[in-house]
Design a protein around this motif. Sequence first.
Motif, PDB file in Angstrom:
ATOM      1  N   MET A   1      35.059  27.562  41.582  1.00  0.00           N
ATOM      2  CA  MET A   1      33.911  26.711  41.652  1.00  0.00           C
ATOM      3  C   MET A   1      33.981  25.183  41.709  1.00  0.00           C
ATOM      4  N   LEU A   2      34.826  24.989  40.696  1.00  0.00           N
ATOM      5  CA  LEU A   2      35.026  23.243  40.852  1.00  0.00           C
ATOM      6  C   LEU A   2      35.705  22.640  41.895  1.00  0.00           C
ATOM      7  N   ASN A   3      36.533  23.568  42.602  1.00  0.00           N
ATOM      8  CA  ASN A   3      37.385  23.088  43.788  1.00  0.00           C
ATOM      9  C   ASN A   3      36.527  23.415  45.143  1.00  0.00           C
ATOM     10  N   GLY A   4      35.443  24.169  44.849  1.00  0.00           N
ATOM     11  CA  GLY A   4      34.724  24.425  46.215  1.00  0.00           C
ATOM     12  C   GLY A   4      35.178  25.490  47.154  1.00  0.00           C
ATOM     13  N   PHE A   5      35.938  26.686  46.392  1.00  0.00           N
ATOM     14  CA  PHE A   5      36.284  27.812  47.107  1.00  0.00           C
ATOM     15  C   PHE A   5      35.629  29.072  46.517  1.00  0.00           C
ATOM     16  N   THR A   6      34.418  28.893  46.227  1.00  0.00           N
ATOM     17  CA  THR A   6      33.686  30.117  45.669  1.00  0.00           C
ATOM     18  C   THR A   6      33.354  30.909  46.945  1.00  0.00           C
ATOM     19  N   ALA A   7      32.990  30.445  48.107  1.00  0.00           N
ATOM     20  CA  ALA A   7      32.659  31.108  49.313  1.00  0.00           C
ATOM     21  C   ALA A   7      33.836  31.954  49.860  1.00  0.00           C
ATOM     22  N   LEU A   8      34.805  31.595  49.646  1.00  0.00           N
ATOM     23  CA  LEU A   8      36.132  32.193  50.032  1.00  0.00           C
ATOM     24  C   LEU A   8      36.816  33.409  49.291  1.00  0.00           C
ATOM     25  N   ALA A   9      36.309  33.346  48.103  1.00  0.00           N
ATOM     26  CA  ALA A   9      37.385  34.226  46.996  1.00  0.00           C
ATOM     27  C   ALA A   9      36.311  35.061  46.475  1.00  0.00           C
ATOM     28  N   GLU A  10      36.676  36.387  46.251  1.00  0.00           N
ATOM     29  CA  GLU A  10      36.112  37.308  45.278  1.00  0.00           C
ATOM     30  C   GLU A  10      36.918  37.634  44.187  1.00  0.00           C
ATOM     31  N   THR A  11      36.531  37.683  43.126  1.00  0.00           N
ATOM     32  CA  THR A  11      37.593  38.078  41.945  1.00  0.00           C
ATOM     33  C   THR A  11      37.198  39.307  41.210  1.00  0.00           C
ATOM     34  N   HIS A  12      38.126  39.857  40.543  1.00  0.00           N
ATOM     35  CA  HIS A  12      37.854  41.243  39.769  1.00  0.00           C
ATOM     36  C   HIS A  12      38.660  41.166  38.482  1.00  0.00           C
ATOM     37  N   GLN A  13      37.944  41.380  37.411  1.00  0.00           N
ATOM     38  CA  GLN A  13      38.488  41.257  36.066  1.00  0.00           C
ATOM     39  C   GLN A  13      39.079  42.552  35.865  1.00  0.00           C
ATOM     40  N   ALA A  14      40.178  42.888  36.378  1.00  0.00           N
ATOM     41  CA  ALA A  14      40.803  44.116  36.111  1.00  0.00           C
ATOM     42  C   ALA A  14      42.430  44.288  36.587  1.00  0.00           C
ATOM     43  N   ALA A  15      43.276  45.106  35.999  1.00  0.00           N
ATOM     44  CA  ALA A  15      44.364  45.022  36.380  1.00  0.00           C
ATOM     45  C   ALA A  15      44.654  45.913  37.453  1.00  0.00           C
ATOM     46  N   VAL A  16      45.619  45.731  38.394  1.00  0.00           N
ATOM     47  CA  VAL A  16      45.891  46.763  39.563  1.00  0.00           C
ATOM     48  C   VAL A  16      47.150  47.771  39.115  1.00  0.00           C
ATOM     49  N   SER A  17      46.801  49.079  39.371  1.00  0.00           N
ATOM     50  CA  SER A  17      47.680  49.865  39.158  1.00  0.00           C
ATOM     51  C   SER A  17      47.572  50.992  40.283  1.00  0.00           C
ATOM     52  N   ASN A  18      48.164  52.243  39.828  1.00  0.00           N
ATOM     53  CA  ASN A  18      48.472  53.208  40.755  1.00  0.00           C
ATOM     54  C   ASN A  18      46.993  54.430  40.359  1.00  0.00           C
ATOM     55  N   HIS A  19      46.231  54.018  39.251  1.00  0.00           N
ATOM     56  CA  HIS A  19      45.067  54.993  38.914  1.00  0.00           C
ATOM     57  C   HIS A  19      44.080  54.388  38.471  1.00  0.00           C
ATOM     58  N   THR A  20      42.732  54.788  38.119  1.00  0.00           N
ATOM     59  CA  THR A  20      41.609  54.210  37.591  1.00  0.00           C
ATOM     60  C   THR A  20      41.556  54.559  36.241  1.00  0.00           C
ATOM     61  N   GLY A  21      40.827  53.683  35.284  1.00  0.00           N
ATOM     62  CA  GLY A  21      40.550  53.876  33.922  1.00  0.00           C
ATOM     63  C   GLY A  21      40.547  52.718  33.253  1.00  0.00           C
ATOM     64  N   ARG A  22      41.275  52.938  31.797  1.00  0.00           N
ATOM     65  CA  ARG A  22      41.316  51.674  31.197  1.00  0.00           C
ATOM     66  C   ARG A  22      42.775  51.872  30.469  1.00  0.00           C
ATOM     67  N   MET A  23      43.377  50.586  29.981  1.00  0.00           N
ATOM     68  CA  MET A  23      44.576  50.484  29.337  1.00  0.00           C
ATOM     69  C   MET A  23      44.647  49.336  28.456  1.00  0.00           C
ATOM     70  N   PRO A  24      45.225  49.211  27.270  1.00  0.00           N
ATOM     71  CA  PRO A  24      45.501  48.107  26.843  1.00  0.00           C
ATOM     72  C   PRO A  24      46.401  47.113  27.304  1.00  0.00           C
ATOM     73  N   LEU A  25      46.057  46.017  27.298  1.00  0.00           N
ATOM     74  CA  LEU A  25      46.781  44.973  27.993  1.00  0.00           C
ATOM     75  C   LEU A  25      47.386  44.011  26.788  1.00  0.00           C
ATOM     76  N   HIS A  26      48.974  44.098  26.920  1.00  0.00           N
ATOM     77  CA  HIS A  26      49.516  43.432  25.643  1.00  0.00           C
ATOM     78  C   HIS A  26      49.601  41.766  25.943  1.00  0.00           C
ATOM     79  N   LEU A  27      49.215  41.282  24.799  1.00  0.00           N
ATOM     80  CA  LEU A  27      49.174  39.674  25.114  1.00  0.00           C
ATOM     81  C   LEU A  27      50.427  39.001  24.916  1.00  0.00           C
ATOM     82  N   GLY A  28      50.781  38.146  25.688  1.00  0.00           N
ATOM     83  CA  GLY A  28      52.055  37.356  25.487  1.00  0.00           C
ATOM     84  C   GLY A  28      51.663  35.907  25.106  1.00  0.00           C
ATOM     85  N   SER A  29      52.727  35.204  24.942  1.00  0.00           N
ATOM     86  CA  SER A  29      52.715  33.523  24.132  1.00  0.00           C
ATOM     87  C   SER A  29      51.839  32.830  25.224  1.00  0.00           C
TER      88      SER A  29
END
Length: 452
Positions: free
Chosen positions: A284-312
Amino acid sequence: MNEAERKGPSVRVAVLAHARRMAAQEEAASVQDAAPGFTAQVQPPAAHSATASPGFRASVKRRLRPIAGAAYRALKPVLRPIAFRLRAYFSAPLQAQMQGADHAAHARHQHLLQELQTLRNEVAQSVQRQRDEQALIGFEMLQELQLARDSLERTIISAQPEPTHLQASRDQLERIERYAFASARRVAVGGEPGEVLVRTSVGYLLCAASDYPLLATLIDVGELEAGTRQLIQRLVRPGETFVDIGANVGMHTLAAASAMQGRGRIVAFEPHPVTHGLLRKSLMLNGFTALAETHQAAVSNHTGRMPLHLGSTSGHHSLYPLEGEQPAASTVEVPLLRLDDTIAADLPVDLIKIDVEGAELDVLDGAAATIGRNHDIALIVEFGFSHLRRTGHSTQDWLLAFEKFGFAFQAIEPSTGTLLDWNAAQLESVDSINLLFARPASKAWERARGHA
């Protein structure tokens, strides 16, 4: 105004009542004159007016009109000041209350304006101080670099090297100066609680205030994976589609968006909820909202839910347990998507970037249909030998999964984005490196080399 609303004497009511009484008396006198000895029964004004003929009512009105006018003119100088005083008396408390409310509202408004102006002044002073400090640091760096350049040029000239060596040295010095200018222009300011805004080579990026490795890198060089960023900007053209899997805070998303020049489409995936929120704000700050769609999700070979291990740092989060991770290490549950379920079948895809810390083959498996129907597609994928050890894959098996789609690969030089012919042994000798995959006839190879 009805009777219930009347707050004082009414001149109109008094005059009408007086006129009715005079009419009744006149009528009674006329009846007695017309029939001596007959006693007329005088009706009340209301009842008489109800039974009187229209001609009689008109006659009465004609006779009363001059009387009423004379009475009104006679009483007006006396009653009007009284009416005004009564109205002022009864309305004074309400006016005082309204004036008090207006004064209070005006005072609050002025107070808010003063606070807002004070806040603006403080922010402007803070930004100006940081700019002055950055400018001073940049000026001092440039002075030192200029002195070093002059000294080095004298040394080179006195040694009389080959012209090609002299030109190479000059190129290196110019590159150093460009980085110095970039450092002098770099700015980092605090945003909302927990956020820091950093000016980078592709625009303004919001980062988590606690992500010190990321902030240190951006403030130091203004880049994340400079070679990959440059390659993305050579590969992506206006009107094309870029898919960013593992977008992090959005450095490569912004790079692709700037190369599209307002025409094209970006689909970005970032599983961590906080990082995903920062990504959306940066777009939004850079004026690219109209170009981009975002998904709060991990991409894998199946659907569902999994724990995301947090790095440093935000770029090291993974669906697979991290090396040296303790049992109580932090995780957050995130949704999973398949790319083939998310990308429409009629949407052509030109470039996919995959940075998923060990889950590359899962992404590839869930994107088989998308990759298969886009013959000119190119992939930029992070290879990390430590990721393969964690996921139980060998280098040969990992590369074979891409070869099944007809892809060849070359390594991406980290600082310039030029392509390198590397083998499996060379890949295993570094911590990580990004690779470009494309089919041999793909237009991506010519673009990557700057020939198209």
